[in-house]
Design an enzyme around this catalytic site. Structure first.
Site, PDB file in Angstrom:
ATOM      1  N   LYS A 278     -72.742 -57.916 -52.858  1.00 28.99           N
ATOM      2  CA  LYS A 278     -73.453 -56.746 -53.358  1.00 28.99           C
ATOM      3  C   LYS A 278     -72.520 -55.920 -54.247  1.00 28.99           C
ATOM      4  CE  LYS A 278     -76.580 -53.193 -51.504  1.00 28.99           C
ATOM      5  NZ  LYS A 278     -77.128 -52.632 -50.255  1.00 28.99           N
TER       6      LYS A 278
ATOM      7  N   GLU B 144     -88.510 -51.335 -37.045  1.00 30.68           N
ATOM      8  CA  GLU B 144     -89.021 -50.040 -36.606  1.00 30.68           C
ATOM      9  C   GLU B 144     -89.804 -50.128 -35.300  1.00 30.68           C
ATOM     10  OE1 GLU B 144     -88.235 -49.897 -40.953  1.00 30.68           O
ATOM     11  OE2 GLU B 144     -89.362 -51.267 -39.655  1.00 30.68           O
TER      12      GLU B 144
ATOM     13  N   ARG C 140     -95.217 -48.678 -39.553  1.00 30.27           N
ATOM     14  CA  ARG C 140     -94.912 -49.963 -38.925  1.00 30.27           C
ATOM     15  C   ARG C 140     -94.816 -49.848 -37.405  1.00 30.27           C
ATOM     16  NH1 ARG C 140     -90.594 -53.462 -42.204  1.00 30.27           N
ATOM     17  NH2 ARG C 140     -91.955 -54.029 -43.917  1.00 30.27           N
TER      18      ARG C 140
END
Length: 642
Positions: free
Chosen positions: A284, A369, A397
């Protein structure tokens, strides 16, 4: 540019192109803001994808989609001057922009479900010459939906899906959990032998790839059999373990920054004709020193920055997230029972200070979640008070878990919702415009919407003091404005403008009815307070009297509100949430239950997905400004007098 333009490029051309793309991304995103680190990490991988697969006939799907900038460039979208701005390119895949964008999923862990459905459609319709390719990060693999999809994908060996794991060890922050540990073992076990085995780019690797393509299908064409390992002068590995146990073939790990290596692996995967995992190791922020040297999020998202240094052009004012983070750390010192839960967003939701001071009391559950909510229920049952901090857009969610595992059991769990309401530039999926609607159905839940930093601190403390029901504190994105003092309090509601004598304290008319306190009762929810006060000022200039109240806790509706409303000619609610089933709806129901019959006009977000733009631009578009509200209230009063 068209993806097929890549076909004629030499290896040297491709290397040069990758460098040009990185320079373009740094220069462009530095001027507009956006997702920088994720896109710098997938340059070579995306080039290889479009070299091997024929988009849009072959479906290339990106999980979350914040790493799709390179894909946009390779499919002809080169004007990044208004990236994430009104009328400009979306920061995520967008069907309106290109036929090459299949899904607009900027919520994580869903791409494999999409891939499963598309592969089933191809099979049923006889499209055997089309590939389905799903790019998913190791962070997104921590989400439960990804594993539900893998369970289904692996069940059909004759229904091909190419699953590319973009393994950079991160989502926002370093990936955590058992899966992360397993992928790390693959990296370390095989990474030690990359150079000596010719696994990175080079003639040795390409020759190996050609030999592998001529052999019968295996699970791991690079390392699975001892004969081949012996040829390369090393021992055999079987790293695919978990994936093979699921019934998936495995290729990798591959150096995701070696175009030739990735191409060879993708061709092998494409030609297998069955579900296969291609494990690509990427970095990244690759090629941008400020990102490579960043220990936290590798410049996952940036505002406008100096391209050479990565330093923000404008020093940031204190924002809502920082205020929450400071208060959480203070609460941590005062109460040993307070613990924090984050879903792969430790720093974005402001839990960094708490984690630094109380590392043993923070739990990062990954992009999960649902698990966060139920784990919090367990923590609360065990005698602690969990604070679950997530973006408002992701709360839906976990609705079932909040309803059936937290509320049903009357547990003291506090949910803190960052980026609630209109968030703007990240587009439709990131606006936190549904939380105050969906949470209305949860019995016993209490929901606070602070208007400023002082109220955020106060209401967070009020929330964690509740031990027999779930509580929610929701706040906006960006800088916190100045404090807005209250003139007084009626019930538990703050009066921001107008009379603040307690309801019912004024003398009654001879008819027995209390006199009207003012023409308009304006119910201001959370961060809409400055807009409501502006509207009140504009109305006052026309001789219209207004009482502005901040209910502070919008669920349940304050029992004093109906009586207060009865002392006004009309009631207006203003919320940074969907008008459908929101605070306005709840207030209307409370008035009906109390037999208070006065006109009510609710202002909020219309029930539609909003295009990306600055928050102020969106509010103006949907009529949530002081002048818009004042104009419509004036018209309403005119009708009543008529």
């Amino acid at each position: 540019m068209h993806p097929r333009d890549l076909d004629a490029l030499t290896a040297e051309d491709l290397t040069a192109l990758a460098g040009e793309i990185r320079s373009f991304l740094v220069d462009s995103v530095a001027q507009t803001g956006g997702h920088l680190g994720p896109n710098l990490g997938v340059v070579e991988l995306t080039i290889a994808l479009h070299r091997v697969f024929d988009s849009p006939r072959d479906r290339i799907l990106f999980d979350t989609g914040h790493q799709s900038y390179v894909h946009k460039l390779l499919t002809g979208r080169h004007d990044f001057s208004r990236l994430r701005a009104k009328g400009g390119l979306s920061g995520y895949p967008s069907r309106a922009e290109s036929e090459h964008d299949v899904i607009e999923n900027s919520h994580a862990s869903t791409v494999l479900c999409w891939a499963d459905g598309l592969a089933k459609a191809n099979q049923l319709l006889g499209h055997r010459d089309r590939s389905v390719v799903a790019v998913i990060g190791d962070g997104a693999l921590t989400g439960g939906m990804a594993w539900e999809a893998l369970n289904n994908i692996a069940a059909a060996e004759d229904r091909p899906v190419v699953i590319i794991i973009n393994d950079n060890e991160r989502s926002y922050s370093p990936t955590v959990g058992g899966l992360a540990n397993h992928l790390a073992s693959l990296r370390t076990a095989q990474g030690r032998h990359v150079d000596e085995m010719g696994y990175v780019a080079g003639e040795q690797y390409l020759a190996l790839g050609e030999r592998a393509l001529q052999r019968p299908p295996t699970v791991d064409w690079a390392f699975s059999d001892s004969l081949h390992a012996a040829e390369m002068g090393s021992r055999a590995f079987a790293p695919q373990g978990m994936f093979e146990d699921l019934g998936l073939k495995y290729i990798g790990p591959i150096d995701g920054h070696d175009i030739a290596a990735v191409e060879s692996a993708l061709k092998r995967a494409r030609d297998l004709g069955s579900p296969v995992v291609v494990h690509c190791l990427t970095e990244k922020g690759r090629g941008y020193r400020p990102a490579e040297q960043c220990d936290e999020d590798r410049f996952h998202t940036v505002n406008v920055i100096h391209p050479d240094t990565g330093v923000p052009v404008k020093s940031a004012d204190k924002d809502w997230t920082a205020v929450f983070g400071e208060e959480m750390a203070a609460l941590g010192h005062e109460r040993e029972d307070i613990v924090a839960i984050t879903a792969a967003m430790l720093h974005p939701v402001g839990l960094g200070p708490f984690a630094k001071q109380f590392p043993e009391r923070v739990f990062d559950v990954g992009i999960a979640e649902q698990h966060a909510a139920v784990s919090a229920a367990g923590l609360a049952t065990g005698g602690l008070h969990p604070v679950v901090a997530v973006y408002a857009t992701f709360l839906s969610r976990a609705l079932d878990q909040i309803l059936m595992d937290v509320a049903l059991h009357r547990l003291g769990v506090t949910f803190v919702l960052d980026r609630a309401g209109v968030t703007g530039v990240d587009g439709a999926s990131h606006n936190g415009m549904w939380d105050m609607s969906i949470l209305q159905v949860v019995p016993g839940l209490r929901l606070a919407a602070p208007r400023d930093a002082d109220q955020l601190r106060a209401q967070l403390r009020e929330a964690v003091a509740v031990d027999d029901a779930p509580t929610v504190v929701r706040y906006s994105k960006g800088a916190v404005g100045p404090a807005i003092p209250a003139l007084g309090r009626i019930g538990a509601m703050d009066v921001l403008s107008g009379s603040f004598a307690p309801a019912g304290a004024l003398p009654s008319h001879e008819s027995g009815r209390a006199p009207f306190r003012a023409d308009v009762l304006l119910v201001s929810v959370g961060t809409m307070a400055p807009i409501c006060l502006q509207a009140a000022g504009l109305l006052a200039a026309q001789g219209i009297t207004v009482t502005v109240i901040d209910p502070r806790w919008v669920k349940p509706v304050d029992p004093v509100l109906p009586a207060l409303a009865a002392e006004h000619r009309v009631i207006i609610t203003v919320e940074d949430n969907s008008r459908t089933s929101g605070v306005g709806t709840a207030v209307s129901q409370a008035l009906r239950d109390a037999d208070v019959d006065i006109p009510l006009r609710d202002f909020g977000i219309p029930q539609r997905f909003l295009d990306h733009a600055k928050r102020e631009e969106i509010l103006a578009t949907i009529g949530l400004t002081g002048p818009d509200i004042a104009h419509q209230v004036t018209a309403l009063l005119g009708k009543l007098k008529g």
